[in-house]
Design a protein around this motif. Structure first.
Motif, PDB file in Angstrom:
ATOM      1  N   GLY A  35      70.871  10.892  35.161  1.00 14.83           N
ATOM      2  CA  GLY A  35      71.433  11.376  34.170  1.00 14.83           C
ATOM      3  C   GLY A  35      71.775  12.773  34.045  1.00 14.83           C
ATOM      4  O   GLY A  35      72.099  13.441  32.927  1.00 14.83           O
ATOM      5  N   SER A  36      71.855  13.372  35.073  1.00 17.22           N
ATOM      6  CA  SER A  36      72.234  14.791  35.216  1.00 17.22           C
ATOM      7  C   SER A  36      73.618  15.064  36.235  1.00 17.22           C
ATOM      8  O   SER A  36      73.282  14.205  37.373  1.00 17.22           O
ATOM      9  CB  SER A  36      71.153  15.694  35.752  1.00 17.22           C
ATOM     10  N   LEU A  37      74.461  16.073  36.054  1.00 15.49           N
ATOM     11  CA  LEU A  37      75.425  16.135  37.014  1.00 15.49           C
ATOM     12  C   LEU A  37      75.595  17.583  36.931  1.00 15.49           C
ATOM     13  O   LEU A  37      75.064  18.345  36.292  1.00 15.49           O
ATOM     14  CB  LEU A  37      76.810  15.806  36.293  1.00 15.49           C
ATOM     15  N   LYS A  38      75.977  18.098  38.329  1.00 14.66           N
ATOM     16  CA  LYS A  38      76.088  19.567  38.213  1.00 14.66           C
ATOM     17  C   LYS A  38      77.528  20.076  39.137  1.00 14.66           C
ATOM     18  O   LYS A  38      78.104  19.098  39.944  1.00 14.66           O
ATOM     19  CB  LYS A  38      74.953  20.186  39.156  1.00 14.66           C
ATOM     20  N   PHE A  51      75.856  24.976  37.525  1.00 14.82           N
ATOM     21  CA  PHE A  51      76.139  24.505  36.235  1.00 14.82           C
ATOM     22  C   PHE A  51      75.992  23.122  36.071  1.00 14.82           C
ATOM     23  O   PHE A  51      76.284  22.062  36.771  1.00 14.82           O
ATOM     24  CB  PHE A  51      77.912  24.547  36.129  1.00 14.82           C
ATOM     25  N   HIS A  52      75.280  22.694  34.896  1.00 14.95           N
ATOM     26  CA  HIS A  52      74.608  21.340  34.827  1.00 14.95           C
ATOM     27  C   HIS A  52      74.999  20.681  33.417  1.00 14.95           C
ATOM     28  O   HIS A  52      75.233  21.395  32.506  1.00 14.95           O
ATOM     29  CB  HIS A  52      72.973  21.464  34.810  1.00 14.95           C
ATOM     30  N   VAL A  53      75.077  19.484  33.406  1.00 12.95           N
ATOM     31  CA  VAL A  53      75.871  18.491  32.522  1.00 12.95           C
ATOM     32  C   VAL A  53      74.702  17.513  32.427  1.00 12.95           C
ATOM     33  O   VAL A  53      74.483  16.621  33.205  1.00 12.95           O
ATOM     34  CB  VAL A  53      77.304  18.130  32.725  1.00 12.95           C
ATOM     35  N   ARG A  54      74.546  17.324  30.848  1.00 11.49           N
ATOM     36  CA  ARG A  54      73.764  15.846  30.620  1.00 11.49           C
ATOM     37  C   ARG A  54      74.584  14.989  29.655  1.00 11.49           C
ATOM     38  O   ARG A  54      74.604  15.491  28.539  1.00 11.49           O
ATOM     39  CB  ARG A  54      72.401  16.413  29.680  1.00 11.49           C
ATOM     40  N   PRO A  55      75.405  14.168  30.123  1.00 16.99           N
ATOM     41  CA  PRO A  55      76.253  13.275  29.557  1.00 16.99           C
ATOM     42  C   PRO A  55      75.454  12.573  28.430  1.00 16.99           C
ATOM     43  O   PRO A  55      75.860  12.316  27.283  1.00 16.99           O
ATOM     44  CB  PRO A  55      76.785  12.380  30.530  1.00 16.99           C
ATOM     45  N   GLN A  56      74.256  12.231  28.873  1.00 17.11           N
ATOM     46  CA  GLN A  56      73.646  11.185  27.637  1.00 17.11           C
ATOM     47  C   GLN A  56      73.227  12.142  26.422  1.00 17.11           C
ATOM     48  O   GLN A  56      73.242  11.498  25.199  1.00 17.11           O
ATOM     49  CB  GLN A  56      72.310  10.852  28.070  1.00 17.11           C
ATOM     50  N   LEU A  57      73.052  13.599  26.671  1.00 15.99           N
ATOM     51  CA  LEU A  57      72.646  14.254  25.468  1.00 15.99           C
ATOM     52  C   LEU A  57      73.914  15.201  25.054  1.00 15.99           C
ATOM     53  O   LEU A  57      73.774  15.836  23.965  1.00 15.99           O
ATOM     54  CB  LEU A  57      71.575  15.218  25.825  1.00 15.99           C
ATOM     55  N   GLY A  58      75.097  15.069  26.007  1.00 13.74           N
ATOM     56  CA  GLY A  58      76.125  15.770  25.309  1.00 13.74           C
ATOM     57  C   GLY A  58      76.349  17.365  25.594  1.00 13.74           C
ATOM     58  O   GLY A  58      76.934  17.983  24.635  1.00 13.74           O
ATOM     59  N   TYR A  59      75.598  17.770  26.409  1.00 16.37           N
ATOM     60  CA  TYR A  59      75.303  19.555  26.593  1.00 16.37           C
ATOM     61  C   TYR A  59      75.409  19.718  28.009  1.00 16.37           C
ATOM     62  O   TYR A  59      75.062  18.959  28.971  1.00 16.37           O
ATOM     63  CB  TYR A  59      73.973  19.881  26.046  1.00 16.37           C
ATOM     64  N   TYR A  60      76.067  20.914  28.119  1.00 16.06           N
ATOM     65  CA  TYR A  60      75.962  21.726  29.456  1.00 16.06           C
ATOM     66  C   TYR A  60      75.334  23.088  29.311  1.00 16.06           C
ATOM     67  O   TYR A  60      75.270  23.446  28.304  1.00 16.06           O
ATOM     68  CB  TYR A  60      77.485  21.814  29.817  1.00 16.06           C
ATOM     69  N   ALA A 480      57.321  19.441  30.055  1.00 12.93           N
ATOM     70  CA  ALA A 480      56.905  18.610  29.023  1.00 12.93           C
ATOM     71  C   ALA A 480      58.016  18.653  27.863  1.00 12.93           C
ATOM     72  O   ALA A 480      58.541  17.729  27.652  1.00 12.93           O
ATOM     73  CB  ALA A 480      55.525  18.792  28.322  1.00 12.93           C
ATOM     74  N   LEU A 481      58.464  19.853  27.401  1.00 14.78           N
ATOM     75  CA  LEU A 481      59.527  19.898  26.543  1.00 14.78           C
ATOM     76  C   LEU A 481      60.910  19.400  27.246  1.00 14.78           C
ATOM     77  O   LEU A 481      61.576  18.907  26.455  1.00 14.78           O
ATOM     78  CB  LEU A 481      59.616  21.347  26.076  1.00 14.78           C
ATOM     79  N   GLN A 482      61.171  19.850  28.253  1.00 13.49           N
ATOM     80  CA  GLN A 482      62.212  19.007  29.068  1.00 13.49           C
ATOM     81  C   GLN A 482      62.314  17.705  28.823  1.00 13.49           C
ATOM     82  O   GLN A 482      63.223  17.281  28.501  1.00 13.49           O
ATOM     83  CB  GLN A 482      62.323  19.597  30.563  1.00 13.49           C
ATOM     84  N   ALA A 483      61.313  17.063  29.348  1.00 11.65           N
ATOM     85  CA  ALA A 483      61.044  15.552  29.418  1.00 11.65           C
ATOM     86  C   ALA A 483      61.311  14.989  27.982  1.00 11.65           C
ATOM     87  O   ALA A 483      62.088  14.062  27.638  1.00 11.65           O
ATOM     88  CB  ALA A 483      59.893  15.068  29.975  1.00 11.65           C
ATOM     89  N   ILE A 484      60.730  15.968  26.898  1.00 11.93           N
ATOM     90  CA  ILE A 484      60.696  15.251  25.429  1.00 11.93           C
ATOM     91  C   ILE A 484      62.106  15.215  25.099  1.00 11.93           C
ATOM     92  O   ILE A 484      62.759  14.354  24.306  1.00 11.93           O
ATOM     93  CB  ILE A 484      59.834  16.270  24.713  1.00 11.93           C
ATOM     94  N   LEU A 485      62.746  16.450  25.238  1.00 12.79           N
ATOM     95  CA  LEU A 485      64.244  16.687  24.742  1.00 12.79           C
ATOM     96  C   LEU A 485      65.246  15.757  25.544  1.00 12.79           C
ATOM     97  O   LEU A 485      66.287  15.211  24.756  1.00 12.79           O
ATOM     98  CB  LEU A 485      64.733  18.152  25.000  1.00 12.79           C
ATOM     99  N   VAL A 548      67.645  21.228  27.581  1.00 13.70           N
ATOM    100  CA  VAL A 548      68.201  20.030  27.210  1.00 13.70           C
ATOM    101  C   VAL A 548      68.992  19.425  28.790  1.00 13.70           C
ATOM    102  O   VAL A 548      69.211  18.489  28.990  1.00 13.70           O
ATOM    103  CB  VAL A 548      69.182  19.962  26.437  1.00 13.70           C
ATOM    104  N   VAL A 549      69.268  20.524  29.413  1.00 13.50           N
ATOM    105  CA  VAL A 549      70.083  20.185  30.646  1.00 13.50           C
ATOM    106  C   VAL A 549      69.431  20.704  31.998  1.00 13.50           C
ATOM    107  O   VAL A 549      70.025  20.166  33.026  1.00 13.50           O
ATOM    108  CB  VAL A 549      71.439  21.011  30.674  1.00 13.50           C
ATOM    109  N   ALA A 550      68.400  21.367  32.026  1.00 15.50           N
ATOM    110  CA  ALA A 550      67.592  21.575  33.071  1.00 15.50           C
ATOM    111  C   ALA A 550      67.547  20.201  34.011  1.00 15.50           C
ATOM    112  O   ALA A 550      67.025  19.339  33.382  1.00 15.50           O
ATOM    113  CB  ALA A 550      66.541  22.389  32.794  1.00 15.50           C
ATOM    114  N   PRO A 551      67.690  20.266  35.463  1.00 14.53           N
ATOM    115  CA  PRO A 551      67.475  19.227  36.198  1.00 14.53           C
ATOM    116  C   PRO A 551      66.009  19.024  36.092  1.00 14.53           C
ATOM    117  O   PRO A 551      65.221  19.575  36.309  1.00 14.53           O
ATOM    118  CB  PRO A 551      68.002  19.630  37.205  1.00 14.53           C
ATOM    119  N   LEU A 552      65.822  17.274  36.183  1.00 11.27           N
ATOM    120  CA  LEU A 552      64.263  16.977  36.414  1.00 11.27           C
ATOM    121  C   LEU A 552      64.221  16.836  38.078  1.00 11.27           C
ATOM    122  O   LEU A 552      65.326  16.247  38.510  1.00 11.27           O
ATOM    123  CB  LEU A 552      63.885  15.718  35.626  1.00 11.27           C
ATOM    124  N   PRO A 553      62.952  16.679  38.404  1.00  9.91           N
ATOM    125  CA  PRO A 553      62.730  16.588  39.947  1.00  9.91           C
ATOM    126  C   PRO A 553      63.084  15.142  40.212  1.00  9.91           C
ATOM    127  O   PRO A 553      63.163  14.801  41.491  1.00  9.91           O
ATOM    128  CB  PRO A 553      61.430  16.804  40.212  1.00  9.91           C
TER     129      PRO A 553
END
Length: 618
Positions: A35-38, A51-60, A480-485, A548-553
């Protein structure tokens, strides 16, 4: 004119648009996990992608320069369009019909789209006709000015056949009605009916900042053409000559990157400058450079720091000097520094390139003169400096120019320069400048610049992930907030509600948690993040976007699910452990003889332990 676009349509267009497709037109994106692009940031130079993009959430978000937003923000910043223009462009991309409020009609956008389509078809027609036998005068005109076929192709130059209605018939065959062609300014109405507006002329497409053709400029070539030397599209719904700049579509990226723009006077001058390596050149379209042009350029320049440059080129004749003075009248609307570049021997950039080559064009730009110096010299040239009376009159005329200089650090230098030019004492010039400043600005000569360049009030510095401390407790709250968002759908309502009930040690993250708690029921909706961003205090909005866009491990779907549930569970378990410790302390402080109170604490302890066991079993 259309009114405000309905919010439901704005949301729908955004939901139907994959931000990765739009960003991908400008940035090469690679996978950065589920779910993450860079990719490399388009807003600043960097060697490794941040530069990170989250298509599912629509944010960069760029973790290098801090730029962030949604698909509309990206288009506004990359292509320098308004919010409404960004929505309309994306709606057109997915063939979505927009509806408008405040008295506007949905048909307004439809009409605009038809006019743009008609102009695009006309531009293609003109470009194809440039290679026809009848276009030989046009090809000769270009060749005599140093432009080959590739140059003409790059700028979309075409030829309008010397025909009554060849373009009209062609566009009718494409399905366009005469009313649409007239509304686009492509045809005129006479006694014999509808006929082509441009006939037997060389034609330049005039494009807006997004690259869409909104009008044309046509140059007279034939001796029997009794029309004006240059004939432009009339004012239409999509073409307003005071708001468009020829060449801005091809120059905008270099203008934004170099923070420099060169304003020339004609279509061939723009072409000559670009081919000579001055790729920031633009020109007005049959009108004087004015306030609306300045507004357009400021958006492209990012004109708020005062470090940019606006360079005007003018013919060294009476008309050129008049144009320079008109430009100077609006100079303070720029935060950027303004300059004047005048070619030798009265040559414009096109003629200069022909006579002396590309290097000569670049040279006049490099050897530009500050606008204030140019205007002061022009002002002094009107007076006889050999007489006392002439010098006094010249000082009175030039002092307000020096007093009007925005930058107080260079104002004394111009006062000294004026004293030298006049051959008078510096103190005399300083008194005249101070007096002119008081007349223009009241008691202060340090007033903010006029118009759009006025200094904005300071705002509180926004919070960022980089501001968070690196201790394990804050890291757990952040993760945790990253995961929730990013993946509230994985968690389910029970874990979500437990998570937002947890206490947070970091106050910035606690504000984000409160925002999530207030919007928990809509968080997973297509507009959930938008609602959250609008709800949190402004300094924290950037922190939300970064989370919202920070990469998860984790990378696979299975690992991602385990990670998201695991990190949120760890946060809840920490909260339950805190509650257990608090209850144990209360139990120690409770009098055992108070059976009811002691029992209540014991029962609460049992419930907390049960919750911990249930949590771990999940």
């Amino acid at each position: 004119m259309a009114g405000r676009i309905r919010q439901s349509d704005v949301d729908e267009v955004k939901a139907r648009t994959n931000i990765a497709d739009i960003v991908g037109d400008h940035v090469s994106l690679k996978s950065a996990g589920v779910g993450s692009l860079k990719g490399l940031c388009p807003f600043h130079d960097e060697r490794s992608p941040s530069f990170h993009v989250r298509p599912q959430l629509g944010y960069y978000h760029c973790f290098g320069c801090g730029e962030s937003g949604d698909v509309y923000t990206f288009l506004q910043k990359m292509d320098h369009v308004t919010f409404a223009e960004a929505v309309e462009r994306l709606a057109g991309r997915i063939a979505f019909e927009l509806h408008y409020e405040d008295g506007g009609q949905a048909s307004d956008h439809g009409n605009r789209a038809r006019l743009l389509a008609a102009n695009a078809a006309a531009a293609e027609f003109f470009e194809e006709r440039l290679s026809s036998p009848g276009a030989e005068p046009g090809r000769r005109f270009l060749g005599e000015r140093g432009f080959d076929a590739a140059s003409a192709k790059h700028f979309g130059v075409g030829f309008a056949p010397k025909s009554w209605d060849e373009l009209t018939k062609h566009l009718r065959s494409k399905g366009f009605r005469d009313e649409e062609l007239a509304a686009a300014g492509l045809v005129s109405q006479g006694d014999r009916g509808v006929y082509d507006r441009f006939r037997g002329r060389l034609v330049w497409p005039i494009r807006d900042v997004t690259g869409q053709t909104v009008g044309f400029g046509a140059r007279r070539l034939l001796d029997d053409d009794k029309g004006p030397k240059y004939l432009n599209t009339p004012e239409t719904q999509i073409y307003h000559k005071a708001q468009v700049l020829y060449g801005l579509d091809v120059a905008k990226r270099d203008i934004a990157r170099s923070q420099q723009v060169v304003v020339v006077e004609g279509y061939t001058d723009v072409m000559a400058c670009h081919l000579a390596g001055v790729t920031t050149a633009v020109a007005t379209c049959g009108t004087s450079f004015g306030v609306d042009h300045i507004k357009v350029l400021r958006r492209v320049l990012g004109d708020d720091s005062g470090i940019g440059e606006v360079i005007f080129t003018f013919d060294p004749d009476a008309a050129g000097e008049k144009a320079a003075m008109r430009a100077f009248a609006e100079e303070q609307r720029f935060a950027a520094q303004t300059f004047v570049a005048v070619a030798p021997e009265g040559l414009d950039p096109c003629d200069l390139r022909l006579a002396r080559g590309d290097a000569a064009v670049r040279s006049i730009i490099e050897q530009r003169t500050p606008m204030f110096e140019f205007v002061i010299r022009h002002t002094l040239s009107r007076y006889d400096l050999e007489t006392v009376e002439g010098r006094v009159a010249a000082l009175r005329a030039a002092a307000p120019i020096v007093a009007d200089i925005r930058d107080p650090s260079i104002r004394p230098g111009y006062a000294r320069e004026l004293a030298r030019m006049l051959g008078v004492d510096l103190a005399e010039v300083s008194r005249a400048v101070a007096s002119a400043g008081r007349r223009d600005r009241g008691t202060s000569t340090e007033a903010p610049a006029k118009g759009d360049a006025a200094t904005a009030p300071a705002t509180e510095r926004p919070y960022s992930i980089s501001d968070l401390p690196a201790d394990p407790a804050t890291r757990l709250e952040r993760d945790a907030l990253q995961a929730i968002l990013q993946h509230s759908d994985i968690l389910g309502p029970d874990l979500l509600h437990q998570a937002v009930d947890c206490r947070f040690g970091n106050q910035a993250l606690a504000v984000v948690r409160d925002g999530i708690a207030a919007n928990i029921d809509t968080l997973a909706s297509p507009t959930g993040i938008d609602t959250l961003l609008a709800d949190v205090p402004k300094p924290f909005a950037g922190l939300v976007q970064q989370l919202v866009v920070a990469p998860l491990p984790e990378r696979t779907e299975r690992e991602l699910t385990a990670y998201v549930r695991g990190v949120v569970t760890a946060l809840i378990d920490r909260e339950l452990l805190r509650q257990k410790a608090e209850l144990l302390g209360r139990l120690q402080r409770t009098d055992r003889t108070d059976v009811e109170a002691y029992g209540a604490v014991q029962r609460a302890l049992v419930l907390v332990e049960a919750d911990r066991r249930a949590l771990r079993s999940e």
